[in-house]
Scaffold this motif. Structure first.
Motif, PDB file in Angstrom:
ATOM      1  N   SER A 133      -9.431  -2.653  -0.837  1.00 36.09           N
ATOM      2  CA  SER A 133      -8.319  -3.208  -1.625  1.00 36.09           C
ATOM      3  C   SER A 133      -7.547  -4.178  -0.747  1.00 36.09           C
ATOM      4  O   SER A 133      -7.144  -5.255  -1.185  1.00 36.09           O
ATOM      5  N   VAL A 134      -7.326  -3.784   0.498  1.00 33.95           N
ATOM      6  CA  VAL A 134      -6.730  -4.700   1.485  1.00 33.95           C
ATOM      7  C   VAL A 134      -7.448  -4.489   2.809  1.00 33.95           C
ATOM      8  O   VAL A 134      -7.956  -3.403   3.091  1.00 33.95           O
ATOM      9  N   ILE A 135      -7.467  -5.532   3.628  1.00 31.11           N
ATOM     10  CA  ILE A 135      -8.156  -5.450   4.922  1.00 31.11           C
ATOM     11  C   ILE A 135      -7.487  -6.426   5.885  1.00 31.11           C
ATOM     12  O   ILE A 135      -6.967  -7.462   5.459  1.00 31.11           O
ATOM     13  N   THR A 136      -7.494  -6.069   7.173  1.00 33.55           N
ATOM     14  CA  THR A 136      -6.907  -6.976   8.174  1.00 33.55           C
ATOM     15  C   THR A 136      -8.025  -7.700   8.922  1.00 33.55           C
ATOM     16  O   THR A 136      -9.039  -7.094   9.257  1.00 33.55           O
ATOM     17  N   VAL A 187       0.856  -1.197   0.000  1.00 31.63           N
ATOM     18  CA  VAL A 187       0.000   0.000   0.000  1.00 31.63           C
ATOM     19  C   VAL A 187       0.888   1.242   0.000  1.00 31.63           C
ATOM     20  O   VAL A 187       1.748   1.398   0.874  1.00 31.63           O
ATOM     21  N   GLU A 188       0.691   2.086  -0.995  1.00 29.45           N
ATOM     22  CA  GLU A 188       1.434   3.351  -1.058  1.00 29.45           C
ATOM     23  C   GLU A 188       0.830   4.285   0.000  1.00 29.45           C
ATOM     24  O   GLU A 188      -0.385   4.481   0.033  1.00 29.45           O
ATOM     25  N   ALA A 223     -11.358   8.374   2.950  1.00 29.81           N
ATOM     26  CA  ALA A 223     -10.067   7.733   3.259  1.00 29.81           C
ATOM     27  C   ALA A 223      -9.596   6.766   2.183  1.00 29.81           C
ATOM     28  O   ALA A 223     -10.352   5.908   1.737  1.00 29.81           O
ATOM     29  N   ASP A 224      -8.316   6.920   1.784  1.00 31.33           N
ATOM     30  CA  ASP A 224      -7.661   5.864   0.996  1.00 31.33           C
ATOM     31  C   ASP A 224      -7.184   4.778   1.959  1.00 31.33           C
ATOM     32  O   ASP A 224      -7.128   3.612   1.619  1.00 31.33           O
ATOM     33  N   ILE A 225      -6.782   5.240   3.160  1.00 31.83           N
ATOM     34  CA  ILE A 225      -6.336   4.305   4.199  1.00 31.83           C
ATOM     35  C   ILE A 225      -7.178   4.598   5.436  1.00 31.83           C
ATOM     36  O   ILE A 225      -7.208   5.746   5.909  1.00 31.83           O
ATOM     37  N   ALA A 268     -10.468   1.205  -0.621  1.00 36.06           N
ATOM     38  CA  ALA A 268      -9.706   1.685   0.545  1.00 36.06           C
ATOM     39  C   ALA A 268      -8.929   0.536   1.190  1.00 36.06           C
ATOM     40  O   ALA A 268      -9.336  -0.627   1.101  1.00 36.06           O
ATOM     41  N   ALA A 269      -7.802   0.895   1.840  1.00 33.47           N
ATOM     42  CA  ALA A 269      -7.066  -0.078   2.663  1.00 33.47           C
ATOM     43  C   ALA A 269      -7.600   0.067   4.079  1.00 33.47           C
ATOM     44  O   ALA A 269      -7.605   1.178   4.625  1.00 33.47           O
ATOM     45  N   VAL A 270      -8.078  -1.016   4.655  1.00 29.11           N
ATOM     46  CA  VAL A 270      -8.754  -0.939   5.959  1.00 29.11           C
ATOM     47  C   VAL A 270      -7.992  -1.748   7.003  1.00 29.11           C
ATOM     48  O   VAL A 270      -7.779  -2.952   6.847  1.00 29.11           O
ATOM     49  N   ILE A 271      -7.579  -1.056   8.055  1.00 27.65           N
ATOM     50  CA  ILE A 271      -6.834  -1.704   9.143  1.00 27.65           C
ATOM     51  C   ILE A 271      -7.713  -1.684  10.391  1.00 27.65           C
ATOM     52  O   ILE A 271      -8.078  -0.620  10.889  1.00 27.65           O
ATOM     53  N   ASP A 272      -8.013  -2.862  10.880  1.00 34.73           N
ATOM     54  CA  ASP A 272      -8.923  -3.003  12.025  1.00 34.73           C
ATOM     55  C   ASP A 272      -8.115  -3.341  13.281  1.00 34.73           C
ATOM     56  O   ASP A 272      -7.569  -4.436  13.406  1.00 34.73           O
ATOM     57  N   VAL A 273      -8.039  -2.377  14.192  1.00 35.18           N
ATOM     58  CA  VAL A 273      -7.232  -2.581  15.410  1.00 35.18           C
ATOM     59  C   VAL A 273      -8.079  -3.172  16.541  1.00 35.18           C
ATOM     60  O   VAL A 273      -7.571  -3.806  17.453  1.00 35.18           O
ATOM     61  N   GLY A 274      -9.380  -2.983  16.462  1.00 33.48           N
ATOM     62  CA  GLY A 274     -10.264  -3.359  17.571  1.00 33.48           C
ATOM     63  C   GLY A 274     -10.199  -4.820  17.951  1.00 33.48           C
ATOM     64  O   GLY A 274     -10.039  -5.697  17.096  1.00 33.48           O
ATOM     65  N   VAL A 275     -10.295  -5.067  19.240  1.00 33.38           N
ATOM     66  CA  VAL A 275     -10.409  -6.441  19.739  1.00 33.38           C
ATOM     67  C   VAL A 275     -11.621  -6.455  20.668  1.00 33.38           C
ATOM     68  O   VAL A 275     -11.589  -5.837  21.733  1.00 33.38           O
TER      69      VAL A 275
END
Ligand code: NAP
Length: 284
Positions: free
Chosen positions: A252-255, A152-153, A200-202, A222-229
């Protein structure tokens, strides 16, 4: 594309294990991480066990000190001071949260900055914001590594971070800014949050609310980063802050959660312990 934090973390830990295997010959010993656990909260016990397992894999010496919930603040601070003075200890981590009668701020301040593997000490935080050498906090560091590994740029992109905690939201935003993203930090008082997140792109989400972010809040690609637990209120299983099933086809990407940011946090803790050890060794 699903970014597997588990796979990336496993690769990083294998590389670190190779590096650490040369340390006894080079430096006469391996890095030593001391983890203090107060009380027996099941989530904290599981995090501490994960840290001990990762240390064992990488070849880092791990000492877990368990103290009862009733330990006084003075006793805990005294223990930290003793570990600060112990030359055989390279990293000190006190598992949070702590019982209410103990000030987390005092505990964090008492850990020697050079042994602060979490990167929470005020001097480390100040150094981060002043672009000085410092220990980067583990979760934000892991997030940047995941984005880069997924190709991811970040430069020139619009990043939105939901959450402004000292541990995740703020340092993630700073690291994205340092990678030349244009960063918006959203929080519980943000007006029209979906309008902000759709820009958001990210998108990095660190709120702590199960499946709070829905597909209508995310732009295509969008690139999606999920921090939640979180615990899913219906199934009781672990889940993130993001509605993974609905958002995955759009992103486009996801965690995933579990298996995303969590394992990366632990491998960055291992990396920070090695960095603290090497800094100490180099300064001799
Ligand atoms: P925190 O200190 O409770 O912060 C939560 C943030 O979310 C706050 O900034 C809050 O805004 C914001 N927020 C709450 N409700 C909101 C809403 N309705 N709309 C927009 N923003 C909202 O939590 P944290 O320590 O940053 O942790 C966040 C999550 O990440 C938790 O689930 C935690 O378990 C997880 N976590 C995971 C890892 C890992 O390694 N995977 C590491 C650390 C944390 P205000 O500031 O306005 O109150």
């Amino acid at each position: 594309m699903i970014i597997s934090g588990k796979e990336l973390s496993s690769k990083l830990k294998t590389d670190m294990r190779d590096e650490v295997s040369t340390f006894t010959e080079k430096y006469g010993r391996v890095p030593h991480l001391v983890v203090i656990l107060v009380g027996d909260d099941p989530a904290s016990v599981s995090y501490v066990t994960g840290k001990a397992k990762a240390s064992e894999f990488v070849g880092i010496r791990n000492t877990t000190i368990r103290k009862p919930e009733t330990i006084s603040e003075d006793e805990l601070l005294e223990l930290i001071r003793r570990l600060n003075a112990d030359d055989s200890v390279d990293g000190i981590l006190v598992q949070l949260p702590l019982p209410e009668h103990i000030s987390e701020a005092k505990v964090i301040e008492t850990i020697d900055k050079s042994k602060d593997v979490d990167g929470f000490h005020p001097l480390n935080v100040a150094a981060l914001w002043q672009k000085q050498p410092c220990t980067l906090p583990c979760t934000p560091k892991g997030i940047i590594k995941m984005l880069k590994a997924a190709g991811v740029e970040i430069k020139g992109k619009r990043a939105v971070v939901i959450g402004r905690s000292n541990i995740v939201g703020l340092p993630v935003a700073k690291l994205l800014l340092d990678e030349n993203a244009t960063v918006t930090i959203a929080h519980s008082r943000t007006a029209d949050l979906p309008a902000v997140t759709r820009e958001a792109d990210i998108l990095v989400v660190a709120i702590g609310k199960p499946r709070f972010v829905t597909a209508d809040m995310v732009s295509e690609g969008a690139a999606v980063i999920d921090v939640g637990v979180n615990r899913d209120p219906e199934t009781g299983k672990l889940c993130g802050d993001v509605d993974f099933a609905d958002i995955e086809p759009k992103a486009s990407v996801i965690t995933p959660v579990p298996g995303g940011v969590g394992p990366m946090t632990i491998s960055c803790l291992m990396e920070n312990t090695i960095e603290c050890f090497l800094r100490k060794t180099a300064s001799r």
